[in-house]
Design a protein around this motif. Sequence first.
Motif, PDB file in Angstrom:
ATOM      1  N   GLY A   1       0.811  -1.211   0.000  1.00  0.00           N
ATOM      2  CA  GLY A   1       0.000   0.000   0.000  1.00  0.00           C
ATOM      3  C   GLY A   1       0.847   1.265   0.000  1.00  0.00           C
ATOM      4  N   PHE A   2       1.933   1.252   0.748  1.00  0.00           N
ATOM      5  CA  PHE A   2       2.837   2.391   0.816  1.00  0.00           C
ATOM      6  C   PHE A   2       3.381   2.737  -0.567  1.00  0.00           C
ATOM      7  CE2 PHE A   2       7.097   4.159   1.181  1.00  0.00           C
ATOM      8  CZ  PHE A   2       6.988   5.104   2.182  1.00  0.00           C
ATOM      9  N   PHE A   3       3.878   1.726  -1.273  1.00  0.00           N
ATOM     10  CA  PHE A   3       4.482   1.972  -2.582  1.00  0.00           C
ATOM     11  C   PHE A   3       3.453   2.325  -3.661  1.00  0.00           C
ATOM     12  CE2 PHE A   3       8.003  -0.664  -0.730  1.00  0.00           C
ATOM     13  CZ  PHE A   3       8.904   0.382  -0.629  1.00  0.00           C
ATOM     14  N   ALA A   4       2.186   1.994  -3.432  1.00  0.00           N
ATOM     15  CA  ALA A   4       1.121   2.355  -4.379  1.00  0.00           C
ATOM     16  C   ALA A   4       0.548   3.743  -4.090  1.00  0.00           C
ATOM     17  CB  ALA A   4       0.003   1.310  -4.323  1.00  0.00           C
ATOM     18  N   ASP A   5       0.866   4.311  -2.934  1.00  0.00           N
ATOM     19  CA  ASP A   5       0.347   5.605  -2.502  1.00  0.00           C
ATOM     20  C   ASP A   5       0.981   6.730  -3.323  1.00  0.00           C
ATOM     21  OD1 ASP A   5       0.139   8.104  -0.793  1.00  0.00           O
ATOM     22  OD2 ASP A   5      -0.884   6.678   0.524  1.00  0.00           O
ATOM     23  N   SER A   6       0.202   7.742  -3.652  1.00  0.00           N
ATOM     24  CA  SER A   6       0.742   8.879  -4.405  1.00  0.00           C
ATOM     25  C   SER A   6       1.828   9.622  -3.625  1.00  0.00           C
ATOM     26  CB  SER A   6      -0.371   9.841  -4.803  1.00  0.00           C
ATOM     27  OG  SER A   6      -0.985  10.368  -3.645  1.00  0.00           O
ATOM     28  N   GLY A   7       1.828   9.479  -2.303  1.00  0.00           N
ATOM     29  CA  GLY A   7       2.883  10.085  -1.487  1.00  0.00           C
ATOM     30  C   GLY A   7       4.255   9.518  -1.799  1.00  0.00           C
ATOM     31  N   TRP A   8       4.290   8.259  -2.210  1.00  0.00           N
ATOM     32  CA  TRP A   8       5.553   7.639  -2.593  1.00  0.00           C
ATOM     33  C   TRP A   8       6.144   8.371  -3.790  1.00  0.00           C
ATOM     34  CZ3 TRP A   8       9.676   5.333  -1.294  1.00  0.00           C
ATOM     35  CH2 TRP A   8      10.445   4.618  -2.191  1.00  0.00           C
ATOM     36  N   ASP A   9       5.286   8.843  -4.701  1.00  0.00           N
ATOM     37  CA  ASP A   9       5.757   9.599  -5.864  1.00  0.00           C
ATOM     38  C   ASP A   9       6.506  10.859  -5.431  1.00  0.00           C
ATOM     39  OD1 ASP A   9       4.581   7.723  -7.535  1.00  0.00           O
ATOM     40  OD2 ASP A   9       2.744   8.894  -7.793  1.00  0.00           O
ATOM     41  N   ARG A  10       6.032  11.496  -4.371  1.00  0.00           N
ATOM     42  CA  ARG A  10       6.711  12.702  -3.858  1.00  0.00           C
ATOM     43  C   ARG A  10       8.122  12.368  -3.390  1.00  0.00           C
ATOM     44  NH1 ARG A  10       5.158  16.342   1.443  1.00  0.00           N
ATOM     45  NH2 ARG A  10       7.195  17.348   1.534  1.00  0.00           N
ATOM     46  N   ILE A  11       8.263  11.244  -2.708  1.00  0.00           N
ATOM     47  CA  ILE A  11       9.581  10.827  -2.236  1.00  0.00           C
ATOM     48  C   ILE A  11      10.503  10.563  -3.419  1.00  0.00           C
ATOM     49  CG2 ILE A  11      10.822   8.977  -1.041  1.00  0.00           C
ATOM     50  CD1 ILE A  11       8.341   8.816   0.845  1.00  0.00           C
ATOM     51  N   LEU A  12       9.984   9.880  -4.420  1.00  0.00           N
ATOM     52  CA  LEU A  12      10.789   9.593  -5.607  1.00  0.00           C
ATOM     53  C   LEU A  12      11.214  10.883  -6.308  1.00  0.00           C
ATOM     54  CD1 LEU A  12       8.898   6.538  -7.149  1.00  0.00           C
ATOM     55  CD2 LEU A  12      11.042   6.530  -5.861  1.00  0.00           C
ATOM     56  N   GLU A  13      10.311  11.847  -6.379  1.00  0.00           N
ATOM     57  CA  GLU A  13      10.628  13.136  -7.003  1.00  0.00           C
ATOM     58  C   GLU A  13      11.732  13.857  -6.242  1.00  0.00           C
ATOM     59  OE1 GLU A  13       7.087  15.495  -7.432  1.00  0.00           O
ATOM     60  OE2 GLU A  13       6.081  13.901  -8.565  1.00  0.00           O
ATOM     61  N   ASP A  14      11.677  13.810  -4.897  1.00  0.00           N
ATOM     62  CA  ASP A  14      12.705  14.462  -4.076  1.00  0.00           C
ATOM     63  C   ASP A  14      14.099  13.950  -4.419  1.00  0.00           C
ATOM     64  OD1 ASP A  14      10.909  15.997  -2.660  1.00  0.00           O
ATOM     65  OD2 ASP A  14      10.925  14.731  -0.866  1.00  0.00           O
ATOM     66  N   GLU A  15      14.188  12.681  -4.747  1.00  0.00           N
ATOM     67  CA  GLU A  15      15.492  12.062  -4.926  1.00  0.00           C
ATOM     68  C   GLU A  15      15.890  11.842  -6.379  1.00  0.00           C
ATOM     69  OE1 GLU A  15      16.973   9.239  -2.364  1.00  0.00           O
ATOM     70  OE2 GLU A  15      15.541   9.623  -0.766  1.00  0.00           O
ATOM     71  N   GLN A  16      15.042  12.196  -7.308  1.00  0.00           N
ATOM     72  CA  GLN A  16      15.312  11.922  -8.710  1.00  0.00           C
ATOM     73  C   GLN A  16      16.578  12.631  -9.207  1.00  0.00           C
ATOM     74  OE1 GLN A  16      12.157  12.937 -11.434  1.00  0.00           O
ATOM     75  NE2 GLN A  16      12.664  11.171 -12.682  1.00  0.00           N
ATOM     76  N   GLU A  17      16.687  13.901  -8.966  1.00  0.00           N
ATOM     77  CA  GLU A  17      17.829  14.690  -9.457  1.00  0.00           C
ATOM     78  C   GLU A  17      19.060  14.561  -8.558  1.00  0.00           C
ATOM     79  OE1 GLU A  17      18.022  16.550 -12.307  1.00  0.00           O
ATOM     80  OE2 GLU A  17      16.063  15.712 -12.836  1.00  0.00           O
TER      81      GLU A  17
END
Length: 111
Positions: A74-90
Amino acid sequence: MAQPDHIYELRTYHAHPGKLDALVDRFRDFTIGLLERHGMEVAGFWTADGGDGDTLVYLLSFPDRASAEASWKGFFADSGWDRILEDEQEDPWVAKIDSTYLSATDFSALR
């Protein structure tokens, strides 16, 4: 030996140099709510004292392994996970994550 009431997951985040403060802030201000929203009971957070100053450690509690797996799904399917990924992308904050599931002994204070 008595059966423990819960299992625990010990997670260790090895931050890239200079990124620990940002990682701790994100956990305090955002990620802890995301964890709790998915049924993860947080027992505590710690940072390394001494040697590896770029480490965040935390302990989660679950009724059983199936509950842990469902919570992470559920955590990894949550849209909040996308925010974490965005923080670390660059500019990634985390170099490595270690995860260990633990069962309490019959003499442990956490059972």
